[in-house]
Design a protein around this motif. Structure first.
Motif, PDB file in Angstrom:
ATOM      1  N   GLY A  39      -8.798   0.063   1.745  1.00 36.38           N
ATOM      2  CA  GLY A  39      -8.162  -0.639   2.848  1.00 36.38           C
ATOM      3  C   GLY A  39      -9.018  -1.739   3.424  1.00 36.38           C
ATOM      4  N   THR A  40      -8.713  -2.082   4.643  1.00 35.60           N
ATOM      5  CA  THR A  40      -9.384  -3.206   5.304  1.00 35.60           C
ATOM      6  C   THR A  40     -10.598  -2.724   6.080  1.00 35.60           C
ATOM      7  OG1 THR A  40      -7.990  -2.807   7.192  1.00 35.60           O
ATOM      8  CG2 THR A  40      -7.208  -4.437   5.600  1.00 35.60           C
ATOM      9  N   PRO A  83      -7.578   2.515   6.067  1.00 37.64           N
ATOM     10  CA  PRO A  83      -7.140   1.653   7.171  1.00 37.64           C
ATOM     11  C   PRO A  83      -6.372   0.425   6.700  1.00 37.64           C
ATOM     12  CG  PRO A  83      -9.492   1.387   6.779  1.00 37.64           C
ATOM     13  CD  PRO A  83      -9.029   2.459   5.847  1.00 37.64           C
ATOM     14  N   ARG A  84      -5.342   0.091   7.457  1.00 35.05           N
ATOM     15  CA  ARG A  84      -4.582  -1.125   7.178  1.00 35.05           C
ATOM     16  C   ARG A  84      -4.638  -1.977   8.431  1.00 35.05           C
ATOM     17  NH1 ARG A  84       0.685   0.539   3.779  1.00 35.05           N
ATOM     18  NH2 ARG A  84      -0.014  -1.307   2.681  1.00 35.05           N
ATOM     19  N   GLY A  85      -5.596  -2.866   8.444  1.00 36.38           N
ATOM     20  CA  GLY A  85      -5.738  -3.734   9.615  1.00 36.38           C
ATOM     21  C   GLY A  85      -6.705  -3.137  10.620  1.00 36.38           C
ATOM     22  N   VAL A 423      -0.223   6.057   1.789  1.00 34.11           N
ATOM     23  CA  VAL A 423       0.221   4.720   1.404  1.00 34.11           C
ATOM     24  C   VAL A 423       0.765   4.746  -0.021  1.00 34.11           C
ATOM     25  CG1 VAL A 423      -1.458   3.583   2.900  1.00 34.11           C
ATOM     26  CG2 VAL A 423      -2.019   3.940   0.504  1.00 34.11           C
ATOM     27  N   HIS A 457       1.420   2.097   9.540  1.00 29.27           N
ATOM     28  CA  HIS A 457       1.769   1.597   8.203  1.00 29.27           C
ATOM     29  C   HIS A 457       1.606   2.648   7.133  1.00 29.27           C
ATOM     30  CE1 HIS A 457       1.470  -1.877  10.651  1.00 29.27           C
ATOM     31  NE2 HIS A 457       0.200  -2.109  10.454  1.00 29.27           N
ATOM     32  N   VAL A 471       5.467  -4.028   6.443  1.00 29.85           N
ATOM     33  CA  VAL A 471       4.360  -4.871   5.994  1.00 29.85           C
ATOM     34  C   VAL A 471       4.250  -4.981   4.483  1.00 29.85           C
ATOM     35  CG1 VAL A 471       2.934  -4.680   8.035  1.00 29.85           C
ATOM     36  CG2 VAL A 471       2.750  -2.965   6.253  1.00 29.85           C
ATOM     37  N   LEU A 476      -1.467  -0.246  -6.963  1.00 28.65           N
ATOM     38  CA  LEU A 476      -2.707  -0.035  -7.678  1.00 28.65           C
ATOM     39  C   LEU A 476      -3.306  -1.331  -8.189  1.00 28.65           C
ATOM     40  CD1 LEU A 476      -2.704   2.806 -10.281  1.00 28.65           C
ATOM     41  CD2 LEU A 476      -4.584   2.003  -8.918  1.00 28.65           C
ATOM     42  N   ASP A 477      -2.463  -2.318  -8.426  1.00 27.35           N
ATOM     43  CA  ASP A 477      -3.030  -3.548  -8.975  1.00 27.35           C
ATOM     44  C   ASP A 477      -3.496  -4.491  -7.867  1.00 27.35           C
ATOM     45  OD1 ASP A 477      -0.718  -4.475  -7.935  1.00 27.35           O
ATOM     46  OD2 ASP A 477       0.133  -5.249  -9.777  1.00 27.35           O
ATOM     47  N   GLY A 478      -3.584  -3.960  -6.669  1.00 25.39           N
ATOM     48  CA  GLY A 478      -4.172  -4.746  -5.597  1.00 25.39           C
ATOM     49  C   GLY A 478      -3.250  -5.813  -5.067  1.00 25.39           C
ATOM     50  N   ARG A 480      -1.106  -8.112  -3.005  1.00 24.38           N
ATOM     51  CA  ARG A 480      -1.158  -8.486  -1.596  1.00 24.38           C
ATOM     52  C   ARG A 480       0.135  -8.084  -0.917  1.00 24.38           C
ATOM     53  NH1 ARG A 480      -5.892 -10.048   0.792  1.00 24.38           N
ATOM     54  NH2 ARG A 480      -7.170  -9.561  -0.977  1.00 24.38           N
ATOM     55  N   LEU A 481       0.038  -7.762   0.314  1.00 26.95           N
ATOM     56  CA  LEU A 481       1.245  -7.407   1.043  1.00 26.95           C
ATOM     57  C   LEU A 481       1.858  -8.673   1.616  1.00 26.95           C
ATOM     58  CD1 LEU A 481      -0.400  -4.397   2.785  1.00 26.95           C
ATOM     59  CD2 LEU A 481       1.131  -4.343   0.846  1.00 26.95           C
ATOM     60  N   PRO A 482       3.150  -8.723   1.715  1.00 28.60           N
ATOM     61  CA  PRO A 482       3.797  -9.948   2.217  1.00 28.60           C
ATOM     62  C   PRO A 482       3.433 -10.194   3.684  1.00 28.60           C
ATOM     63  CG  PRO A 482       5.437  -8.210   1.913  1.00 28.60           C
ATOM     64  CD  PRO A 482       4.152  -7.686   1.354  1.00 28.60           C
TER      65      PRO A 482
END
Ligand code: SF4
Ligand code: SF4
Lengths: 482, 441
Positions: A39-40, A83-85, A423, A457, A471, A476-478, A480-482
């Motif tokens: 995560g972030t 974590p997401r954000g 997730v 999320h 979000v 798995l391929d990384g 990006r989220l829109p």
């Protein structure tokens, strides 16, 4: 001033400087858990010492509109602790006290940071002959708090049930910092089962700070058997036969051919090459009648073309058998850069079909797969070795995961048996529930956490009409989220 | 808005020439983050923070190898590691934590500049690698033992680093350096005859630096036990410090120099097993092959020597022990040196030796496989953390109510003696081989 610069001094005033981690290296390692996701960066990590400190942290977070993530030992494999954000992570390593053990009431009370295995060791040292049953594969590491959050299972949940069946009451800090108690030690609680609601909610409804749980007397005898079969379907049929005969083993674990071959290279059990599946069967209970039960299990296995049935004759033999099961994950991991552990269930009598389906799905994508199952409750764990330096392979594994889940749901099964949603399976949750059902669950979430600050999320599908938590998908391929 | 990245980037970004980047590329598998190493890590259990766990440190080191974090950012947390390798024993995926850790130490060694480097080299090259200087230091300590010149000597960081100050009360008295050699006959052991025992068994004793200078009694005991078991023991000249501390401090060139000297010294006794009583030296010498792998002239010789190295307990375990006859009526707890249990996988053998002693009661110490906190100069750099780790060990030791705690590594002997004197316990510290020697009249 950044949020971090504002929050850290205030947190330090609340908890003391040494209970707030904010240096880069310290934050960096809270971006992962045992899943394949990363995560972030987080704002900071706090190590509270008691419920009051947790409540203070949550209130501060509420004032600054900062999300919070309660974290156990980070052994979850669905990315639930990732974590997401910007978020504050609450690490429970300092809240690891066992507060009470009451053998007469058959309960124990503890803080969430207690390690599952440490609790068992503590109970065993007390000498009352009691134990806490749920035994997720991570039990030597994972915390009771994390077990509660994910409604952890384990090999013995066939007979004894998952974590939810053992939790009597919880103390919870809600999203606004209010401390509430739900459930409790007494046998019956009229009204809604709020404890049941919180167990398995993956920290999305509040922060659990104290747990009251059931403890059970240890069985008088435990016997472990190994039965070998020509193929998975013979083994699966034997499992159905055992269950249909009214026998309830404590554990019933299945390894497929590839899994046996892999494991045998590390823990020498001597799985013969011509065997297509192995069942490890554990029976427990009174010594009286155990022989008869063992004979019946053997008869049923023989009726389903068992090649061989062995009963472990010594503690060392029992240990070796179980080690061959417990080591499976690590052994699979040591043969490839990493391993993707999947979790799904199917009705017990469709297990052989499901395993064949998994192999087919993986073969079609050029992926290796080995299979383990808690066969008694149809809980299947395909393990897929993945080299994430190989982006195409990682993408193939993500696709395979989705297809396997869809297959299980189509068979009348579920997208998770014991690992939760996190997730990893957010999109797949939509395979199980329609929009109305999801909206109903989200209404519960909003009632308890209106601003979406508790482990945000997670769980719910991210694309689609889910309001402020739309979000995007993790992959798995990384991607990006829109 | 937010992104979930791969655990490892799609392209492994470890293109550098640092030791760490090389170690990362050489690893066949990477940490799967299962966390099974957390409960065995002493620093994690004291601090309770992820970055002080093996999983956290590996993640930080991976990130440095891949260029995602700077070396300086992770140095503090990784530097708190004891290097005990309990995490390797616990890891189901067979992750070689030690190789990453050592590579990082090398990189930090190369980065160390100015007086810190000079100070490290003074100790490592100026003292440990020079038997005569080391013996002088130990002689000074004997004077200290007898005359109490405490202030003078306590002010010397050197002596604290050797770890002798303040602990000598619980240790075997310091003999005059090398005096032990006079007490031991090398050559044919008394009472044995090569022709009747079916060919004399031979072994060569590795004496090391600190062991040789400060623990001569252990060497004497080792020679005594070997003789009692019909093993003819040689003491090759020209052997030096094993070089482990140099390598751990990132002074790889010095470590290689010492390794070459030892290889040459032990080649003079043919292929006789090289027997050691210091777990740390044994663990390191078993890896001489790797240390000199890039040196074509020495690589095969290094591998050959490494294959001959045996801890004394390991050496004795494969033979039928001549039954010791004299009773040693003591309650003894055995504490596993990390470099024996985790680095060499030896834990049963020393216990078996102790059990063979008549009259001795072996008590299992809880968490005996946990590091005592000695770990070279660790206690100097992290006094508080080392103190917490040691205190935990002492709590178990106090509860065990024993006369003696036995352990087979000089650093651990010293550290346990320190803990015992701090806590005021009435327990002596001995090498297991000393107890066994007592049982052979
Ligand atoms: S070597 Fe020891 S101290 Fe270092 S990470 Fe591993 S277990 Fe922890
Ligand atoms: S046990 Fe091994 S694979 Fe698991 S987290 Fe620790 S180092 Fe990584």
């Amino acid at each position: 001033m950044s949020k971090r610069q504002i929050l850290v001094p205030q947190l330090q005033r609340l908890l003391g400087a040494d209970a707030v981690l904010h240096a880069e290296a310290d934050r960096f390692v809270y971006a992962y858990d045992a899943s394949v996701f990363r995560g972030t960066d987080v704002l900071a990590v706090v190590l509270p010492a008691n419920t009051e400190q947790v409540a203070q942290v949550v209130r501060l977070a509420a004032r600054h509109d900062v999300p919070i993530i309660a974290r156990g030992a980070g052994t979850g494999i669905n990315g639930g602790a990732v974590p997401r954000g910007d978020a504050l992570v609450i690490e429970f390593s300092r809240m690891n006290r066992i507060l009470a053990v009451e053998p007469d009431n058959r309960l124990a009370v503890m803080e969430p940071g207690v390690v599952n295995q440490d609790l068992k060791a503590h109970l065993s040292a007390l000498g009352y002959g009691f134990t806490y049953v749920p035994d997720p594969g991570s039990q030597v590491v994972s915390t009771i708090g994390g077990n509660v959050g994910n409604n952890a299972g384990g090999m013995h949940c066939l007979k004894y049930g998952v974590t939810a069946n053992h939790i009597l009451g919880l103390q919870v800090v809600l999203a606004d910092g209010e401390v509430v108690e739900v459930g409790g030690g007494s046998a019956t609680r009229p009204g809604m089962d709020l404890t049941g609601l919180l167990v398995g909610s993956e920290g999305t409804l509040g922060v659990v700070t104290r747990i009251t749980m059931r403890i059970l007397p240890l069985p008088e005898t435990v016997v472990t058997q190994l039965a070998l079969f020509p193929d998975v379907s013979a083994a699966a049929n034997a499992v159905s036969g055992i269950m249909a005969a009214g026998i309830l083993p404590a554990a019933l674990e299945l390894l497929d051919r590839r899994m046996m071959a892999l494991v045998d290279r590390f823990v020498h059990v001597g799985y013969p090459e011509h065997a297509g599946a192995a069942l490890i069967i554990e029976l427990d209970g009174l010594a009286d009648g155990m022989d008869r039960e063992l004979r019946r299990v053997a008869e049923i296995c023989n009726a389903h073309a068992a090649l061989e049935i062995k009963t472990a004759q010594s503690a060392a033999e029992t240990e070796r058998l179980w080690l061959s099961r417990r080591a499976a994950y690590g052994v699979a991991a040591s043969f490839s850069p990493t391993v993707y552990v999947m979790d799904c269930t199917v009705p017990r009598n469709l297990l052989a079909q499901a395993i064949a389906g998994v192999i087919e799905i993986c073969d079609a994508r050029g992926l290796e797969v080995v299979n383990l199952a808690h066969a008694g409750d149809g809980n299947l764990h395909p393990l897929i070795p993945v080299d994430r330096a190989n982006a195409a392979q990682a993408a193939a594994a993500t696709e395979a995961h989705h297809e396997i889940m869809a297959m299980c749901v189509a068979m009348g099964g579920s997208i998770t048996g014991e690992h939760g949603v996190g997730v990893e399976k957010q999109q797949e949750l939509g395979l199980m529930y329609d929009a109305d059902e999801l909206a109903g669950m989200q209404a519960v979430k909003r009632a308890l956490d209106p601003d979406g600050r508790c482990n945000p999320h997670k769980i719910f599908p991210l694309r689609g009409n889910v309001g402020d938590i739309a979000v995007g998908a993790a992959s798995l391929d990384g991607g990006r989220l829109p | 808005m937010t992104a979930i990245d791969l655990l490892l980037p799609a392209e492994p970004k470890a293109p550098g020439t640092s030791h760490l980047a090389q170690a990362w590329r050489n690893a066949t598998s990477h940490c799967i983050k299962c966390g099974f190493c957390l409960p065995v890590c002493p620093t994690y259990s004291v601090l309770g923070v992820e970055a002080a766990s093996p999983r956290g440190r590996l993640d930080l080191m991976d990130a440095v190898a891949q260029g995602r974090l700077a070396l300086g950012t992770v140095a503090g947390r990784v530097g708190q590691c004891l290097g005990c390798l309990a995490c390797e024993t616990a890891c189901p995926a067979g992750i070689r934590y030690g190789q990453m850790f050592e590579a990082l130490q090398c990189d930090m060694g190369t980065q160390r500049r100015g007086w810190r480097r000079w100070r490290a080299r003074l100790l490592l090259d100026g003292v440990l690698a020079r038997p005569r200087v080391l013996r002088a230091v130990v002689l000074a300590l004997r004077v200290y033992q007898r005359s109490g010149l405490q202030r003078l000597l306590r002010s010397s960081g050197l002596l604290r680093l050797l770890g002798l100050a303040g602990r000598e009360g619980r240790l075997p008295p310091l003999p005059r350096p090398l005096a032990w050699r006079a007490e031991v006959e090398f050559g044919a052991p008394p009472g044995t005859d090569a022709t009747t025992t079916g060919g004399a068994q031979r072994a060569a004793l590795f004496t090391g630096c600190v062991m040789d200078a400060a623990f001569g009694a252990v060497h004497a005991a080792t020679a005594h036990v070997l003789a009692a078991n019909g093993v003819q023991c040689a003491l090759p000249a020209g052997q030096r410090c094993c070089g482990a501390l140099h390598a751990h401090a990132g002074e790889t060139a010095s470590a290689r120099r010492l390794a070459r000297a030892n290889i040459a010294a032990f080649e003079t006794v043919g292929d006789a097993p090289v027997v050691l009583n210091s777990a740390g030296c044994g663990a390191f010498m078993k890896r001489y092959g790797t240390l000199l792998a890039d040196d074509p002239a020495w690589a095969p010789r290094a591998a050959a020597l490494a294959a001959r190295v045996r801890d004394v307990s390991e050496f004795l375990a494969v033979r039928t022990l001549v039954p010791p006859t004299r009773a040693v009526a003591l309650r003894v707890a055995y504490d596993d040196p990390c470099h024996l249990v985790h680095a060499q996988g030896i834990s049963r053998e020393p216990r078996d030796l102790l059990r063979a002693i008549p009259g001795l009661t072996l008590v299992e110490l809880p968490e005996s496989t946990w590091c005592c906190g000695s770990a070279g100069s660790y206690s100097l750099q992290h006094p508080e953390l080392a103190g917490d780790v040691l205190a935990r060990k002492m709590r178990h030791l106090a509860a065990a109510r024993v006369d003696v705690v036995a352990t087979g590594n000089p650093g651990c002997l010293l550290q346990l003696a320190l803990g015992i004197s701090r806590q005021g316990l009435d327990v002596d510290v001995r090498h297991p081989i000393e107890l066994l020697a007592q049982a052979y009249p």
